[in-house]
Design an enzyme around this catalytic site. Structure first.
Site, PDB file in Angstrom:
ATOM      1  N   ASP A  33       0.830  -1.205   0.000  1.00 28.45           N
ATOM      2  CA  ASP A  33       0.000   0.000   0.000  1.00 28.45           C
ATOM      3  C   ASP A  33       0.865   1.256   0.000  1.00 28.45           C
ATOM      4  O   ASP A  33       1.954   1.270   0.575  1.00 28.45           O
ATOM      5  CB  ASP A  33      -0.906  -0.012   1.237  1.00 28.45           C
ATOM      6  N   ASN A  81     -10.097  -2.900  -6.727  1.00 32.44           N
ATOM      7  CA  ASN A  81      -9.322  -2.063  -7.649  1.00 32.44           C
ATOM      8  C   ASN A  81     -10.003  -1.869  -9.004  1.00 32.44           C
ATOM      9  O   ASN A  81      -9.637  -0.957  -9.764  1.00 32.44           O
ATOM     10  CB  ASN A  81      -7.931  -2.658  -7.875  1.00 32.44           C
TER      11      ASN A  81
END
Length: 308
Positions: A33, A81
């Site tokens: 991340d 995503n």
């Protein structure tokens, strides 16, 4: 601090951490991340952050092999995503395709016998990415020294739901008896790709959550979790070693907890008879680490004059 001095200090700290590590996890899973935030803080586009993050991925693969880790799972593209802006999503697809093909051709991948596999709903990805997945898997399918899992179009809930539906269908059409439904049967249906239990989850970027990642293999195994502030492109070997140290501390804590519970159980069952106590200890040996049974036996040795 002068840059040269800083590097010397970091190298010294890295050596100290390495000396503190005795063994380590077999399977590490990483939530990579912070690529976009890393780029944004530098005035760059998201694509630049993802490219920098890809370089970190290559380094981590080497660190895992150096430390004896046998399996690495990377959360490369989640089902969530798909909601990202189209241009960023397409760039990610381009990068994933490129890196899969590049990895499949790297000499060190073949020298270290790394088996590359994708986990997730790969059929939801663009055809070019699916072809890259197939290529990387085909080029490395004969290897078994190290396993690199790339989670693509992956979602933990979707994985569990799919396994549950598959199991119900097997029961409904008579291929599976209800009494035969157990943990092993569910696990066999998880994306049809066996993954060993996760020992350690690492998340970069400062968020302290595991984001629907490998719930069966990580949460079910009560994996250790290491959250750290650096964005993925900034993740260093020192950060990785600290994560490994967190895992080892957690394992040591669990070992002592299991030992203490075993002592309490033995005393409750065996009473004051040392002969009976040692018989129960013998039955517990398969459920405790070797060091745990040694400590357990030592703790129960008569220290107050009790005789057999």
């Amino acid at each position: 601090m002068d840059a040269r001095i800083r590097r010397l200090v970091e190298r010294a700290y890295e050596r100290l951490l390495r000396r503190d590590i005795d063994g380590g996890p077999d399977h590490v899973a990483i939530i990579q991340d912070g690529n976009r935030r890393y780029a944004r803080e530098r005035g760059d586009g998201a694509a630049d952050g993802h490219r920098e993050g890809a370089r970190t991925t290559e380094q981590v693969l080497r660190w895992c092999q150096d430390l004896g880790v046998e399996e690495l799972t990377l959360y490369a593209f989640s089902t969530e995503n798909f909601e990202r802006p189209p241009d960023e999503r397409e760039h990610l697809f381009d990068l994933i395709e490129s890196k899969l093909r590049s990895f499949a051709e790297k000499a060190e991948i073949h020298e270290n016998e790394v088996c590359i596999r994708a986990l997730g709903e790969v059929d939801r990805l663009p055809e070019r990415v699916q072809e890259a997945v197939a290529y990387a898997e085909r080029r490395t399918e004969a290897y078994d020294r190290f396993r690199l899992n790339v989670a693509l179009a992956y979602g933990g809930r979707a994985e569990l739901l799919g396994a549950a539906r598959d199991t119900l269908e097997a029961v409904a059409d008579g291929r599976l008896a209800p009494d035969d439904v157990d943990a092993a049967e569910i696990e066999r249906r998880l994306y049809a790709r066996p993954v060993r239990d996760v020992d350690l989850i690492v998340r970069t970027g400062g968020d302290e959550r595991t984001s629907n990642f490998l719930p069966w293999h990580a949460n079910g195994n009560e994996a250790a979790v290491f959250f750290c502030a650096p964005y993925w492109p900034e993740f260093s070997k020192i950060d990785f070693l600290r994560a490994i140290r967190t895992y080892e501390s957690r394992e040591a804590s669990w070992r002592h907890t299991r030992r203490d519970r075993a002592v309490a159980l033995v005393r409750a069952v065996a009473g004051s008879s040392l002969v009976e106590t040692r018989e129960v200890v013998g039955r517990l040996r398969e459920q405790l680490p070797h060091v745990g049974t040694d400590e357990l036996t030592a703790d129960l040795d008569p220290k107050d004059g009790t005789t057999e």
